[in-house]
Design an enzyme around this catalytic site. Structure first.
Site, PDB file in Angstrom:
ATOM      1  N   ASP A 334       0.968  -1.228  -0.110  1.00 18.77           N
ATOM      2  CA  ASP A 334       0.002  -0.099  -0.017  1.00 18.77           C
ATOM      3  C   ASP A 334       1.019   1.194   0.103  1.00 18.77           C
ATOM      4  OD1 ASP A 334      -2.290   1.662   0.363  1.00 18.77           O
ATOM      5  OD2 ASP A 334      -2.061   1.732   2.344  1.00 18.77           O
ATOM      6  N   THR A 336      -0.263   4.979   1.000  1.00 21.71           N
ATOM      7  CA  THR A 336      -0.528   5.909   2.148  1.00 21.71           C
ATOM      8  C   THR A 336      -0.536   5.251   3.525  1.00 21.71           C
ATOM      9  OG1 THR A 336      -2.224   7.109   0.708  1.00 21.71           O
ATOM     10  CG2 THR A 336      -2.370   7.487   3.112  1.00 21.71           C
ATOM     11  N   LYS A 492     -12.593  23.558  -4.728  1.00 10.34           N
ATOM     12  CA  LYS A 492     -11.356  23.073  -4.826  1.00 10.34           C
ATOM     13  C   LYS A 492     -11.225  21.711  -5.378  1.00 10.34           C
ATOM     14  CE  LYS A 492     -11.486  21.152  -0.163  1.00 10.34           C
ATOM     15  NZ  LYS A 492     -11.147  21.258   1.108  1.00 10.34           N
ATOM     16  N   ARG A 526       1.496  16.988  -2.964  1.00 11.23           N
ATOM     17  CA  ARG A 526       0.435  16.801  -3.646  1.00 11.23           C
ATOM     18  C   ARG A 526      -0.272  18.191  -3.827  1.00 11.23           C
ATOM     19  NH1 ARG A 526      -1.756  11.579  -1.322  1.00 11.23           N
ATOM     20  NH2 ARG A 526      -3.598  12.476  -0.622  1.00 11.23           N
ATOM     21  N   THR A 606      -2.411   1.160  -4.757  1.00  8.24           N
ATOM     22  CA  THR A 606      -2.989   2.400  -4.211  1.00  8.24           C
ATOM     23  C   THR A 606      -4.316   2.944  -4.874  1.00  8.24           C
ATOM     24  OG1 THR A 606      -2.302   4.779  -3.609  1.00  8.24           O
ATOM     25  CG2 THR A 606      -1.236   4.097  -5.630  1.00  8.24           C
ATOM     26  N   GLY A 607      -4.878   3.585  -3.841  1.00  7.18           N
ATOM     27  CA  GLY A 607      -6.321   4.385  -4.476  1.00  7.18           C
ATOM     28  C   GLY A 607      -5.970   5.664  -4.871  1.00  7.18           C
ATOM     29  N   ARG A 751      -5.650   3.670  -8.599  1.00  2.28           N
ATOM     30  CA  ARG A 751      -7.098   3.924  -8.291  1.00  2.28           C
ATOM     31  C   ARG A 751      -7.764   2.165  -8.106  1.00  2.28           C
ATOM     32  NH1 ARG A 751      -8.805   8.275  -6.300  1.00  2.28           N
ATOM     33  NH2 ARG A 751      -8.638  10.117  -7.680  1.00  2.28           N
TER      34      ARG A 751
END
Length: 1169
Positions: A334, A336, A492, A526, A606-607, A751
């Site tokens: 993973d 995060t 945003k 980010r 990862t998502g 994703r």
């Protein structure tokens, strides 16, 4: 099974609040959950049943039955009973301990609810209560769907006071949830115990077995077959001997009938099954369990894997997979919270074309003392931004006003000035905290208002609408009315999405902001773009009416709302952009670099979106800067993707990647589809097709036209972010995806859902003969952790779900290097040495019986004393081999880090395999011949010094078993690479114990006590005082080990392995390695855009405006009236929890961080290796 059948019969569930008699009539499940495997009554029969499912244990039970038959057995019953009982007892104690530990862990928070919670119970819960089961609205009668594992929907109705109310998923609370943002609520228990969705979704934990376990089972079957083959040969020999020589013994061995020879052969077969039983080692399994348990303790005791900041040691949650850690080929990680800290820090920003946060000197931080509501943990280094705020720059104020209003964060203020933020996403927590420190403090909210403090003035904005985030929109907006009555939309989102909706007047500002975004992306930050627009009152009223109509539609509601959102979110005015740093954990780049050198392939699942994952890939050394060109396949159909893949540009790159494997000859050329390590595909969820494997013919047609250009071009990388996991994992395309991905050195999948993570792992396990490891820190990693051969959980910011489902756990990703390269490699090496030596000593012991059969008329007489047979594996050879298996190491941990290539033999199963087992059997056959024929020849027609005969059976048995023990002990010495005081004591102590026991059992006192059990009276003292006996022992020992020494000498000289080379360097060094050199951080300059990853879930906008969750209004303040600054922060929730929970300064380097193993060791590249 009863529960499953019950659920199939149940169509709907009926419940009445607090009507227990009515609810019990349906016999719904109670809230009790059983996670224990045994109870006091079932432990003994169930455990024995499980143990006798092992072939070896069942085999020895069968031998015990044979030994009670006098016509068959030539051995006493205790030779089998003693080791069998010991093995069963040790294994039973281990199983009982494991079950008790697991049960206590599972029931820590559950026991108190067993008798108090039942279906239909009406309950009141407070904020601090952990919900033990499903809850719904308070009173009345409920009619709902039966128990199932669907988390995304719920259907039911509540009948109360004659009115029916719909129940859906938003009115349901899951077992294990914690009540927040309200003091209390009413609830009704719908499902309990095994019927809760938590238990319905737990899934069955599969029993994980190592590759060595599977190999041992196969070898045990082969050993059984070989045992039967030997017994058949000996039975045939007995039959022939009875026919040819048996008549000479009729006088004192009268025959019962005419078929004496055939019947004797039949009995001989079973007799030799008993005598040769040691070829199947009964103590093998229990010895393996002891070794694994010891190596598990080493992991837990390793102080270099202890994380002092959180007082978290490494934990081996299983004791059966240690050696598998030394064979890992694929790591699925993973991102995060695993590679990163999941602590978001507001680092830089761009406002109205000016970049803030980029300073040369970071020694002095900004003073926020002008703001008594500031978070003291927040740190920023650019004083220009604070000055712009104080000078009331309108664009700067609008920038931070947007951050303070456009979010779904909740604020708790139990005391005046003590603000505690709760955010679904750590990104939002970081942004709201930044706005707070720069003078725009979010204080509280209601369903229709947001209260903030702007530069000391309390202001309340009317919240008119929240245009919520989802994965397609990749943005969120709020529509508010200021105290002056001005309508504004604040938005945003991802920069590419916002740019598409900007007013054309923002083109110049967009160009400048894009440059700043590229700079931020170069630092791996980010990013997030901010924009706004003022709304006309009349237009908004019309839009709001249409919005209400669309929100109440039952059909196609989401698409209609999206159209309205698209309509109002256009012609926006750009304010600027934010840059948030999700810090990598300490040592992540170095760890990935070391693991790559060990030929371990790392896949990141990862998502996050492609841009974020790509930048993190560069930051952690997964992707390299030499990949100068990135090709993106963005087709939306099969034909588009195929056309892009067949383009000249992509084919040129693929051919260049193949050049290292291209060889040209006079007749033509040969191609090998072995791709370069820089071939890196990225996998995204937002498109429809995955990879297409280009045929060799298609590639070959372009070789001649492009080969001449290869030498002058730089390296490339291939990125495909436009393909769907769902299509990739279908049966028709899964092999194509796997072939492409496995050609790569590293793979990043973007994703991906939790289920898709597990499917990727299962795909590799299914088609690749390789060991996999999955590592994660959150609940969405549990399925991946369970699917892999080995699951590793990181105890980070996202709870303990991953840890509780894992096989091993620790606090930092960098500890994975030590777990694999040190503990895993040592465990695998020790286990392989143990198995090779264990089979050698037992085969050698048993084969001597085979040779002796040809000299005793195939009568099933044993060549050793019965007590030696009983104690050989339990006392004489047990501790030395365990000592080697627990303490041996080829090189220490420092050299293991310096030479990660030492890990590769484990991946290739070079230390123990079918071939190694066959070599071991041949070696045992040779040794057994030496151990039998040399003593036999030495004692043939031999007399003592005083002229008495010494060539009797008992003296020969003593000499043979003594030679055997010396030979296997010397062989053990050659196997060991690392001698310790414990090893030396075990080896010498076992030999000493042998002589002590032998002289004791062969003494006059033991014979007089029990003559039938101790018949070898005086044999030891009469034989071992003869010089020729000791000369025979020396000769047999030398002949047994001489071929081994010769073979190893020639192998090291002619074809040395990586272990031989490193061990030679260790002997040459004779000192500690040189001190490590610090690697300087190289700032990466790149044009790649970093993407803001919306890690919070869809639906929080509706939750905010619904008013179902709000507390009473927080303590209000009219401005900066609070004196002093108090510690504040926010508590993250959900998947991405973890924004700055430690309370330490977020941008300052903590001075007391312990030195990691990665900082202690440096990698030395040896050209000779």
């Amino acid at each position: 099974m009863d529960c499953v059948r019950k659920n199939e019969r149940e169509v709907e569930r009926k419940l009445r609040a607090n009507d227990r008699e009515y609810n019990l009539s349906f016999k719904y499940a109670t809230n009790a959950i059983k996670t224990s495997k045994y109870n006091p009554f079932t432990f003994l029969p169930l455990n024995l049943f499980e143990q006798f499912q092992r072939i070896a244990n069942a085999y020895f039970l069968f031998l015990l039955v044979l030994q009670v038959i006098p016509q068959i057995s030539s051995l006493s019953w205790f030779t089998t009973v003693v080791p069998l009982v010991l093995v069963l007892t040790v294994t039973a104690l281990k199983d009982a301990t494991d079950d008790i530990v697991n049960t206590n862990s599972s029931f820590t928070h559950e026991n108190k609810w067993y008798k108090t919670c039942f279906n239909g119970l009406f309950v009141i819960l407070s904020t601090t209560s952990n919900l033990p089961c499903y809850l719904s609205l308070p009173q009345g009668e409920v009619l709902c769907e039966p128990p199932n594992n669907r988390l995304d929907r719920f259907t039911g109705t509540l009948t109360y006071a004659g009115q029916k109310y719909p129940l859906d998923n938003e009115k349901i609370l899951l077992r294990g949830c914690t009540l927040r943002n309200t003091e209390w609520c009413f609830g009704l228990v719908l499902f309990g115990g095994p019927e809760t969705k938590l238990m319905q979704n737990c899934g069955k934990t599969t029993f994980k077995r190592t590759s060595i376990d599977r190999l041992m089972n196969f070898l045990v079957i082969c050993i059984f077959a070989f045992l039967a083959f030997m017994c058949i040969i000996l039975a045939i020999g007995n039959y022939c001997w009875e026919l040819n020589q048996g008549s000479q013994f009729i006088v004192f061995l009268p025959r019962q009938d005419d078929n004496a020879a055939g019947f004797s052969a039949f009995l001989t077969f079973w007799s030799y099954v008993i005598i040769l039983n040691t070829v199947v080692p009964i103590s093998l399994y229990v010895s393996v369990e002891i070794i694994r348990l010891g190596n598990s303790f080493y992991i837990e005791w390793d102080r270099k894997m202890y994380y002092a900041r959180k007082d978290t040691p490494a934990e081996a949650r299983t004791t059966t997979l240690n050696e598998e850690l030394g064979q890992i080929k694929y790591i699925f990680s993973d991102k995060t919270g695993t590679l990163t800290q999941n602590i978001m820090i507001f680092n830089k920003c761009s406002i109205n074309g000016k970049s803030y946060g980029t300073t040369e000197d970071h020694t002095e931080t900004v003073d926020f003392s002008f703001n008594p509501l500031a978070d003291p943990r927040f740190m920023f280094h650019d004083h220009a931004l604070v000055e712009a705020v104080k000078l009331e720059n309108p664009e700067v104020h609008a920038f931070f006003r947007l951050l303070a209003l456009c979010h779904t964060v909740m604020a708790e203020e139990k005391k005046e000035g003590e603000i505690f933020y709760q955010a679904q996403s750590p990104d939002e927590g970081a942004l709201v905290t930044a706005a707070r420190n720069f003078g725009f403090v979010f204080r509280s909210r209601t369903p229709d208002s947001v209260s903030i403090v702007e530069m000391g003035q309390q202001r309340s904005y009317e919240l008119l609408a929240i245009l919520d985030f989802n994965n397609v929109r990749k943005r969120m907006s709020v529509i508010v009315r200021s105290p002056e009555g001005k309508l504004s939309l604040y938005c945003k989102g991802a920069d590419t999405i916002i740019y598409e909706r900007l007013h054309q007047s923002c083109s110049k500002l967009m160009d400048v902001t894009t440059e700043h975004l590229n700079e931020f992306a170069g630092d791996g930050l980010r990013t997030l773009a901010l924009a706004y627009k003022d709304l006309d009152e009349e237009y908004f009223n019309q839009w709001k009416q249409r919005h209400h109509e669309a929100s109440t539609e039952m059909d196609d509601r989401e698409s209609k709302l999206d159209q309205l959102y698209e309509e109002i979110e256009k012609d926006l005015l750009l304010l600027g952009a934010t840059a948030i740093e999700d810090k990598l954990q300490d040592g992540v780049p170095q760890t990935i670099e070391q693991l790559s050198k060990a030929d371990i392939k790392i896949w990141v699942l990862t998502g996050d979106k492609q841009e974020t994952a790509e930048n993190i890939g560069y930051s952690c050394n997964l992707l390299r800067e030499e990949m100068t060109d990135v090709f993106v396949v963005s087709g939306n159909s099969s034909d588009d993707v195929r056309q892009e893949l067949r383009s000249e540009e992509v084919l040129f790159v693929i051919i260049q990647i193949m050049t290292e494997q291209l060889s040209f000859s006079h007749a033509g050329y040969e191609t090998s589809l072995c791709f370069h390590p820089c071939f890196i595909p990225l996998w995204s969820r937002n498109a429809r097709y995955l990879f297409f494997i280009l045929s060799p013919d298609l590639i070959s047609s372009h070789v001649q036209t492009t080969a001449k250009l290869l030498n002058s071009q730089p390296l490339h990388s291939f990125i495909s972010p436009t393909l769907s996991q769902a299509h990739a994992l279908e049966r028709s395309t899964e092999l194509e995806f796997l072939k492409t991905a496995c050609m790569c050195k590293a793979v990043i999948c973007c994703r991906v859902t939790p289920l898709q993570k597990a499917q990727v792992v299962e795909l590799v396990k299914k088609y690749k003969q390789a060991v996999t490891l999955a590592i994660g820190d959150g609940a969405n990693d549990v399925s991946m952790i369970k699917a892999a051969h080995i699951g590793v959980g990181i105890s980070g910011q996202e709870g303990m779900q991953a840890v509780l489902s894992s096989d091993y756990s620790f606090a930092q990703f960098r500890f994975l290097e030590r777990l694999l390269l040190v503990h895993g490699r040592w465990s695998y090496l020790r286990m392989c040495k143990f198995l090779r030596y264990f089979f050698y000593k037992n085969f050698t012991f048993t084969f001597v019986h085979f040779w002796y059969a040809f000299f005793c008329g195939f009568s099933a007489q044993t060549v050793y004393d019965e007590w030696f047979i009983t104690l050989y594996n339990l006392m004489y050879t047990a501790l030395p081999v365990l000592g080697m298996s627990l303490f041996d190491q080829d090189v220490n941990d420092v050299w293991s880090f310096q030479h990660p290539q030492l890990y590769v033999p484990g991946q290739l199963n070079l230390y123990f395999s079918k071939k190694a087992f066959f070599k071991c059997a041949l070696h045992s056959g040779y040794s057994s011949m030496v151990l039998f024929f040399i003593p036999y020849a030495a004692m043939y027609d031999t007399v003592r010094d005083d002229g008495k005969d010494v060539a009797d059976y008992q003296s020969f048995a003593l000499l043979t078993q003594t030679c055997l023990l010396f030979a296997v002990s010397i062989q053990l010495g050659f196997e060991m690479s690392y001698w310790t005081a414990v090893n030396t004591f075990f080896v010498l102590g076992s030999l000493a114990m042998y002589f002590v026991v032998t002289f004791t059992m062969y003494s006059n006192g033991m014979f007089l006590t029990l003559p039938s059990a101790f018949p070898f009276i005086g044999t030891a003292r009469n034989s071992l005082n003869q010089p020729n006996i000791w000369l025979t022992i020396l000769l047999t020992s030398i002949l047994c080990v001489l071929p081994v020494v010769t073979y190893r000498f020639l192998l090291i000289q002619l074809c040395p392995s990586i272990n031989d080379k490193v061990m030679f360097k260790v002997r040459q060094a004779k000192a500690a390695p040189p001190p490590p050199t610090r690697r300087t951080r190289i700032r990466r300059t790149s044009s790649r855009r970093s993407g803001y990853a919306f890690s919070h879930a869809q639906g929080y906008g509706d939750l905010v405006t619904s008013g179902r969750f709000l507390r009473r209004p927080a303590v209000r303040s009219s401005g900066f009236t609070h004196v002093g600054r108090t510690t504040t922060g926010f508590s993250p929730m959900g998947r991405s929890a973890g924004y700055s929970p430690t309370g330490r300064p977020q941008t300052a380097k903590v001075p007391d961080v312990e030195v990691t193993s990665l900082q202690m060791y440096r990698t030395i590249k040896d050209p000779a290796l």
